[in-house]
Write a protein that holds these residues in place. Sequence first.
Motif, PDB file in Angstrom:
ATOM      1  N   ARG A   1      42.293  43.342  39.384  1.00 33.28           N
ATOM      2  CA  ARG A   1      42.692  43.892  37.800  1.00 33.28           C
ATOM      3  C   ARG A   1      43.494  44.004  36.929  1.00 33.28           C
ATOM      4  O   ARG A   1      44.671  44.270  35.774  1.00 33.28           O
ATOM      5  CB  ARG A   1      42.707  45.758  38.100  1.00 33.28           C
ATOM      6  CG  ARG A   1      41.286  45.955  38.700  1.00 33.28           C
ATOM      7  CD  ARG A   1      41.148  47.673  39.188  1.00 33.28           C
ATOM      8  NE  ARG A   1      40.227  48.087  40.544  1.00 33.28           N
ATOM      9  CZ  ARG A   1      39.927  49.367  40.164  1.00 33.28           C
ATOM     10  NH1 ARG A   1      40.327  50.033  40.007  1.00 33.28           N
ATOM     11  NH2 ARG A   1      38.912  49.273  41.192  1.00 33.28           N
ATOM     12  N   THR A   2      44.161  42.740  37.071  1.00 32.30           N
ATOM     13  CA  THR A   2      45.038  42.412  36.211  1.00 32.30           C
ATOM     14  C   THR A   2      44.199  41.065  35.245  1.00 32.30           C
ATOM     15  O   THR A   2      43.274  39.994  35.400  1.00 32.30           O
ATOM     16  CB  THR A   2      46.472  41.755  36.743  1.00 32.30           C
ATOM     17  OG1 THR A   2      46.491  40.577  37.547  1.00 32.30           O
ATOM     18  CG2 THR A   2      46.953  42.552  37.551  1.00 32.30           C
ATOM     19  N   VAL A   3      45.107  40.472  34.196  1.00 30.89           N
ATOM     20  CA  VAL A   3      45.160  38.987  33.395  1.00 30.89           C
ATOM     21  C   VAL A   3      46.076  38.820  33.153  1.00 30.89           C
ATOM     22  O   VAL A   3      47.173  39.388  32.531  1.00 30.89           O
ATOM     23  CB  VAL A   3      44.406  39.772  32.354  1.00 30.89           C
ATOM     24  CG1 VAL A   3      43.825  38.079  31.103  1.00 30.89           C
ATOM     25  CG2 VAL A   3      43.046  40.014  32.738  1.00 30.89           C
TER      26      VAL A   3
ATOM     27  N   SER B   1      37.753  41.255  26.273  1.00 32.08           N
ATOM     28  CA  SER B   1      37.468  41.078  28.454  1.00 32.08           C
ATOM     29  C   SER B   1      36.646  42.082  28.640  1.00 32.08           C
ATOM     30  O   SER B   1      36.066  43.740  28.060  1.00 32.08           O
ATOM     31  CB  SER B   1      38.311  41.964  28.957  1.00 32.08           C
ATOM     32  OG  SER B   1      39.284  43.038  28.402  1.00 32.08           O
TER      33      SER B   1
ATOM     34  N   ALA C   1      41.290  36.096  35.046  1.00 33.14           N
ATOM     35  CA  ALA C   1      41.488  37.992  35.375  1.00 33.14           C
ATOM     36  C   ALA C   1      40.975  38.062  36.359  1.00 33.14           C
ATOM     37  O   ALA C   1      40.706  36.692  37.154  1.00 33.14           O
ATOM     38  CB  ALA C   1      40.522  37.797  34.480  1.00 33.14           C
ATOM     39  N   SER C   2      41.615  38.790  37.642  1.00 31.60           N
ATOM     40  CA  SER C   2      41.674  38.919  38.849  1.00 31.60           C
ATOM     41  C   SER C   2      41.235  40.080  39.587  1.00 31.60           C
ATOM     42  O   SER C   2      40.921  40.790  38.619  1.00 31.60           O
ATOM     43  CB  SER C   2      43.073  38.919  39.480  1.00 31.60           C
ATOM     44  OG  SER C   2      42.884  38.846  40.393  1.00 31.60           O
TER      45      SER C   2
ATOM     46  N   THR D   1      37.545  45.513  37.865  1.00 27.72           N
ATOM     47  CA  THR D   1      37.958  44.169  37.673  1.00 27.72           C
ATOM     48  C   THR D   1      37.421  43.779  36.529  1.00 27.72           C
ATOM     49  O   THR D   1      36.288  43.465  35.696  1.00 27.72           O
ATOM     50  CB  THR D   1      36.860  43.312  38.651  1.00 27.72           C
ATOM     51  OG1 THR D   1      37.751  44.080  40.306  1.00 27.72           O
ATOM     52  CG2 THR D   1      37.036  42.038  38.653  1.00 27.72           C
ATOM     53  N   VAL D   2      37.926  42.309  35.526  1.00 29.11           N
ATOM     54  CA  VAL D   2      37.258  42.233  34.316  1.00 29.11           C
ATOM     55  C   VAL D   2      36.342  40.731  35.040  1.00 29.11           C
ATOM     56  O   VAL D   2      37.218  39.685  35.611  1.00 29.11           O
ATOM     57  CB  VAL D   2      38.224  41.122  33.622  1.00 29.11           C
ATOM     58  CG1 VAL D   2      37.423  40.490  32.455  1.00 29.11           C
ATOM     59  CG2 VAL D   2      39.709  42.696  33.001  1.00 29.11           C
TER      60      VAL D   2
ATOM     61  N   PHE E   1      44.114  47.767  33.604  1.00 29.83           N
ATOM     62  CA  PHE E   1      42.977  47.870  33.589  1.00 29.83           C
ATOM     63  C   PHE E   1      41.913  48.593  35.077  1.00 29.83           C
ATOM     64  O   PHE E   1      42.872  48.585  35.341  1.00 29.83           O
ATOM     65  CB  PHE E   1      42.130  46.071  34.025  1.00 29.83           C
ATOM     66  CG  PHE E   1      42.302  45.270  33.135  1.00 29.83           C
ATOM     67  CD1 PHE E   1      41.712  45.357  31.772  1.00 29.83           C
ATOM     68  CD2 PHE E   1      43.628  44.644  33.028  1.00 29.83           C
ATOM     69  CE1 PHE E   1      41.107  44.532  30.986  1.00 29.83           C
ATOM     70  CE2 PHE E   1      43.598  44.129  32.254  1.00 29.83           C
ATOM     71  CZ  PHE E   1      42.657  43.310  30.899  1.00 29.83           C
TER      72      PHE E   1
ATOM     73  N   LEU F   1      35.987  36.868  30.244  1.00 33.33           N
ATOM     74  CA  LEU F   1      36.906  36.843  29.104  1.00 33.33           C
ATOM     75  C   LEU F   1      36.345  35.810  28.503  1.00 33.33           C
ATOM     76  O   LEU F   1      35.897  34.946  28.187  1.00 33.33           O
ATOM     77  CB  LEU F   1      38.401  36.073  29.570  1.00 33.33           C
ATOM     78  CG  LEU F   1      38.597  37.275  31.158  1.00 33.33           C
ATOM     79  CD1 LEU F   1      39.385  36.007  31.254  1.00 33.33           C
ATOM     80  CD2 LEU F   1      39.279  38.074  29.936  1.00 33.33           C
TER      81      LEU F   1
ATOM     82  N   HIS G   1      48.538  36.104  40.509  1.00 30.70           N
ATOM     83  CA  HIS G   1      47.066  36.474  40.758  1.00 30.70           C
ATOM     84  C   HIS G   1      47.589  36.852  42.930  1.00 30.70           C
ATOM     85  O   HIS G   1      47.413  36.287  43.599  1.00 30.70           O
ATOM     86  CB  HIS G   1      46.071  36.746  40.331  1.00 30.70           C
ATOM     87  CG  HIS G   1      45.743  36.631  39.017  1.00 30.70           C
ATOM     88  ND1 HIS G   1      45.531  37.701  38.429  1.00 30.70           N
ATOM     89  CD2 HIS G   1      45.446  35.315  38.640  1.00 30.70           C
ATOM     90  CE1 HIS G   1      45.308  37.683  37.559  1.00 30.70           C
ATOM     91  NE2 HIS G   1      45.532  36.219  36.861  1.00 30.70           N
TER      92      HIS G   1
END
Length: 459
Positions: free
Chosen positions: A113-115, A150, A109-110, A135-136, A132, A139, A83
């Motif tokens: 905007r990725t998991v 998510s 999640a970060s 922001t997630v 995404f 989870l 991340h």
Amino acid sequence: MLRWLIGGGREPQGLAEKSSVQTIGEEQIQNPYTELLVLKGHQDIVRFLVQLDDCRFASAGDDGIVFLWNAQTGEKLFELHGHTHKITAIAPFSSSDASEEEKHLILTASADRTVIVWDCTSGRQVQKVLCFHSTVKCLTGLQRLDVWLSGGSDLCVWNRKLDLLCKTSHLTDAGISALVELPKNCVAAAVGKELIIFRLVPSNDGSDGWNVLEVKRLVDHQDNILSLVSVNDLTFVTGSHVGELIVWDALDWTKQAFECKFWDSSVHPDVQPEIKLSQNPNETSVQHLTSDEEFVFAAVGKGIYVYNLQMKRVIASQRTAHDSSVLRIEKLPNRQLISCSEDGSVRIWELREKQQLPAEPVSTGFFSMWGFGRANKQANQAAKKTQENTPVYFLELLGDLIGHSSAVQMFLYFGELGLATCSADHLIILWKDGERESTLRSLTLFQKLSQNGDLQHKF
């Protein structure tokens, strides 16, 4: 005595040199955590801890790095980079594929905007999801359906291969802050002050996919929902920024009970009154909830409260459990609680029942002359019976764990292996039972001496 063992760098097994000895006070004789290991590695606030198995856990925070640790030795197992911004959510998700051995996976999640899915056995990145739009923030894995969810500006449903099965339309800019699984393939999502119930239904095309449908919106809270916990298959509970606690039916989503005046001594006469000119909203905020089948334990402002689900009222409290807001509270397998706070402290409590003195008989006196004696006697007997059948509880402080220099964000309980805490001071601390650790070291030394034959030479 409290022994400080500082761990970090690349020292073997995460064990390092001892530093100065510090006492914890005779009043904490019931506190087993008299020795600690300090684990270094993070470069920013450590916000999350997640347990992987009986002796491993992961940590993550604002530096975007995930560390895997051994809870017994303090050894750093893996350092996971992937991340580019702070981590906003983390969740375990074990593999159940029959064609391969069970794998321990974690999802992170970060704010980038990725998991990412990580394999905790190898420390490798399994897959990275990049699609995404925001922001997630949360989870959660639904093991029964073999999917994971998510929550951000929308709710997404994914299968184990990380294929996006379905998603909701854009909810709000604030997005989903918390998720909890409900019966009948439903989930409850906290979106601002609203609670939205979603149901997962099989796809109509005959595939193994799912669709997600919004089935109800609950608007009973007057402010943002900060905490959400499932009690059992029949009940879940929510708490808000202005101190509202609502008990919900998990099947039909009706409101079963409502509590909103935790801090009011007129509502809870067993609580000592406190004189204030105004009520700070942060002092009424329900920061965290945990539960068992009998009680809901609430972190409200600086205090902790025990809410009886059957009686539908608070039965014990500590209004000033910490000097600052309580960020998390958990119940241990016994009748003990652990709480952590912005003030940097971690405290151990025990829920105990007060020994009530037998009620003194009340003389009917003047009223018996006019025929009121029997009714009054019956009323007194009924009141006495009710008092005897209603236990009175209180929270007793057993230990005060002082080791962090800033807000303690979270903790994990590992039974006899001790307690792990993380903080805004960038550190993780493993709290240990000093007597147990001393015994283990003595046994290890004895075994080494036996193997080297040193014991025989001494005799």
